[in-house]
Design an enzyme around this catalytic site. Structure first.
Site, PDB file in Angstrom:
ATOM      1  CB  CYS A   9      -0.708  -0.019   1.263  1.00  0.00           C
ATOM      2  SG  CYS A   9      -1.621  -1.327   1.739  1.00  0.00           S
ATOM      3  N   GLY A  38      -2.104   1.677  -4.586  1.00  0.00           N
ATOM      4  CA  GLY A  38      -3.314   0.959  -4.157  1.00  0.00           C
ATOM      5  C   GLY A  38      -4.511   1.626  -4.574  1.00  0.00           C
ATOM      6  CG  ASN A 113       3.832  -0.502   1.952  1.00  0.00           C
ATOM      7  OD1 ASN A 113       3.129  -1.389   1.292  1.00  0.00           O
ATOM      8  ND2 ASN A 113       4.743   0.249   1.412  1.00  0.00           N
ATOM      9  N   GLY A 114       3.087  -3.251   3.975  1.00  0.00           N
ATOM     10  CA  GLY A 114       4.174  -4.370   4.128  1.00  0.00           C
ATOM     11  C   GLY A 114       3.476  -5.662   4.428  1.00  0.00           C
ATOM     12  CB  CYS A 252      10.956  -4.045  -2.320  1.00  0.00           C
ATOM     13  SG  CYS A 252      10.043  -4.905  -3.823  1.00  0.00           S
ATOM     14  CE1 TYR A 258       3.135  -2.399 -12.951  1.00  0.00           C
ATOM     15  CE2 TYR A 258       2.979  -3.084 -10.567  1.00  0.00           C
ATOM     16  CZ  TYR A 258       2.441  -2.659 -11.895  1.00  0.00           C
ATOM     17  OH  TYR A 258       1.085  -2.593 -11.965  1.00  0.00           O
ATOM     18  CG  ASP A 361       5.525  -5.258 -19.941  1.00  0.00           C
ATOM     19  OD1 ASP A 361       5.161  -4.141 -19.396  1.00  0.00           O
ATOM     20  OD2 ASP A 361       4.594  -6.061 -19.937  1.00  0.00           O
ATOM     21  CG  ASP A 362       6.589  -3.319 -15.741  1.00  0.00           C
ATOM     22  OD1 ASP A 362       6.316  -4.330 -14.828  1.00  0.00           O
ATOM     23  OD2 ASP A 362       5.753  -2.963 -16.196  1.00  0.00           O
ATOM     24  CB  CYS A 398       6.414 -10.868  -3.358  1.00  0.00           C
ATOM     25  SG  CYS A 398       6.836  -9.481  -2.207  1.00  0.00           S
TER      26      CYS A 398
END
Ligand code: AMP
Length: 473
Positions: A9, A38, A113-114, A252, A258, A361-362, A398
């Site tokens: 998030c 998000g 966030n996490g 990360c 991305y 593309d990423d 992930c």
């Protein structure tokens, strides 16, 4: 076992020294700038000393959730905010954040966030102690642990945060309102980003620096992994967790590839520059003879520019994205699913027909997007398609908050590059290599979390913990 609801998030924290000011509208704009992190739900909690805590959360985009009425019913000079990511997991209001608890003797509001990988175990312990959970969120687990340490065990907030963090395994960037004070915490591995800025007598915390730009605040620094920041006496106060500096840094890599906005700078590294470098590295690895370099908009635009500059091959748009497509319904039929892709992306036939194209593309995660995308591109009749990817093959899930997919859904976990190329029916397929990606980011490899591409995770992963898939039309 189904993993708990993950929280990937965007978070914000706002501290203004002037008690007569209401900061919720500013938090709203910061969250607006973090909307890419998000789109499932959004919320703001505010605190004013003579009124106490107020909060409002809702499903959807920040503009859907907050109208004039809601924002102006959130008085206070201190606030936290949250935008929540969408996954195929449960999408319900109980999981929206900030997570707020009122205990009679006090309150805690928290934006997270996490993803806490041992939250299932911690949740069970809390349930055994009589805690009742209203959401699937691991943020609720953190909140109750904090309540236990601070209110029940009578530790001061910093000692309570220390005690709680010593139990958490996983990733967390947190903004917390407790006892009328704002705190921010970044996990000791620094998996999730969190930075701080200043504007007059205000301090602002946000997942990405782009939130500061929008309100014209001055970026000061990133929160150090393992640091707790708070604002007593209108200053930045810092407390380092005991675990700080004792574990491997694990930023990360997917934020750079991305997730983050290109105009953000994370841990001193600008995302746009990184993506340009990814394009340059792709050219070094795959110097293809072509007529045009085309990005898959928007995330791959800088990489395509990087490839174009390095190769001298013109950059051009070949796919137009409808930027107004929000969440579409989950489409039950194949026909409707195809319609959703066409609604989102449309090739410019005149730019593609008869040309040798390099499409960038990423990332390829499950491979479903690429298949649909390439079908569309082929309808425009290019002479050749060379597909380059700015992230090495994603072979493992992930567990720290980027809902990618389960292992069986990850195309590169199940097929070789050659097999994927065959499935996509294209002239060539090239992924960036891990060393080239590390070079593009410009951070030592050992400071990055690369779990999804090399299966080396910075923490233990509990057995049976399942990864979540993101939602995409
Ligand atoms: P797919 O291979 O069908 O899973 O889709 C991959 C594309 O989705 C990538 O090119 C990204 O643009 C985007 N993407 C990758 N990871 C995520 C994620 N965790 N959440 C949302 N979109 C993603």
């Amino acid at each position: 076992m189904q993993g708990e609801m993950e929280d990937k998030c965007g978070i914000v924290g706002f501290h203004c020294n002037d008690e007569s000011r209401d900061v919720a509208p500013l938090v709203y704009y910061c969250l607006y700038a973090l909307q890419h992190r998000g789109q499932e739900s959004a919320g703001i909690a505010t605190f004013k000393s003579d009124i106490g805590l107020n909060y409002y959360c809702g499903m959807g985009l920040i503009t859907d959730v907050f109208r004039d009425y809601e924002i102006h019913n959130l008085p206070g000079n201190m606030a936290i905010g949250h935008v929540r990511y969408s996954t195929t997991g449960q999408s319900k209001i109980e999981n929206s954040q900030p997570f707020v608890t009122d205990f009679g003797d006090g309150f805690i509001a928290m934006a997270h966030n996490g993803d806490i990988v041992n939250s299932e175990e911690l949740r069970k312990e809390l349930i055994d102690e009589g805690f009742y959970f209203k959401s699937d969120c691991d943020s609720e687990v953190i909140c109750y642990l904090l309540k236990k340490e601070h209110y029940d065990n009578d530790k001061n907030v910093l000692a309570a945060i220390e005690a709680v963090c010593s139990k958490l395994v996983g990733s967390y960037a947190l903004t917390i309102l407790v006892d009328g004070e704002l705190y921010a915490v970044r996990d000791p591995m620094g998996i999730k980003p969190l930075a701080i800025a200043k504007r007059d007598d205000e301090f602002i915390l946000a997942s990405e620096t782009v939130a500061f730009d929008v309100i014209n605040a001055e970026y000061i620094r990133d929160i150090v992994p393992g640091e707790v920041v708070y604002f007593k006496n209108n200053e930045i106060n810092s407390y380092m967790l005991e675990s700080a500096g004792k574990c491997k840094l694990s930023h990360c890599m997917f934020e750079y590839v991305y997730f983050a906005r290109p105009d953000s700078t994370i841990d001193g590294i600008n995302v746009y520059q990184t993506r340009m470098n990814i394009g340059r590295q792709l050219h070094k690895l795959y110097p293809i003879d072509a007529d045009i370099v085309i990005p898959v908009p928007d995330s791959s635009i800088p990489a395509a520019i990087g490839y174009s500059r390095a190769s001298g091959i013109p950059y051009g748009e070949g796919l137009i994205k409808n930027r107004y497509v929000g969440r579409t319904f989950i489409m039950p039929t194949q026909e409707e699913r195809e319609l959703a892709v066409r609604l989102k992306l449309n090739p410019i036939k005149e730019a593609i027909k008869g040309k040798k194209i390099i499409l960038i593309d990423d990332s390829i995660v499950r491979g479903t997007t690429s298949k649909k995308l390439l079908d569309l591109v082929k309808e425009a009749e290019p002479a050749e398609i060379h597909f380059l990817v700015g992230c090495p093959p994603v072979i493992s899930p992930c567990y720290y908050g980027v809902a990618m997919a389960t292992k069986k859904e990850l195309i590169a976990a199940n097929y070789s590059v050659e097999e994927i190329k065959e499935q996509l029916r294209i002239d060539s397929l090239g992924y960036i290599t891990l060393p080239a990606l590390v070079d593009a980011i410009g951070m030592p490899e050992e400071d990055l979390c690369l779990g999804c591409i090399n299966e080396v995770y910075p923490t233990k992963i509990p057995e049976g913990l399942e990864a979540e898939t993101y939602y995409k039309p």
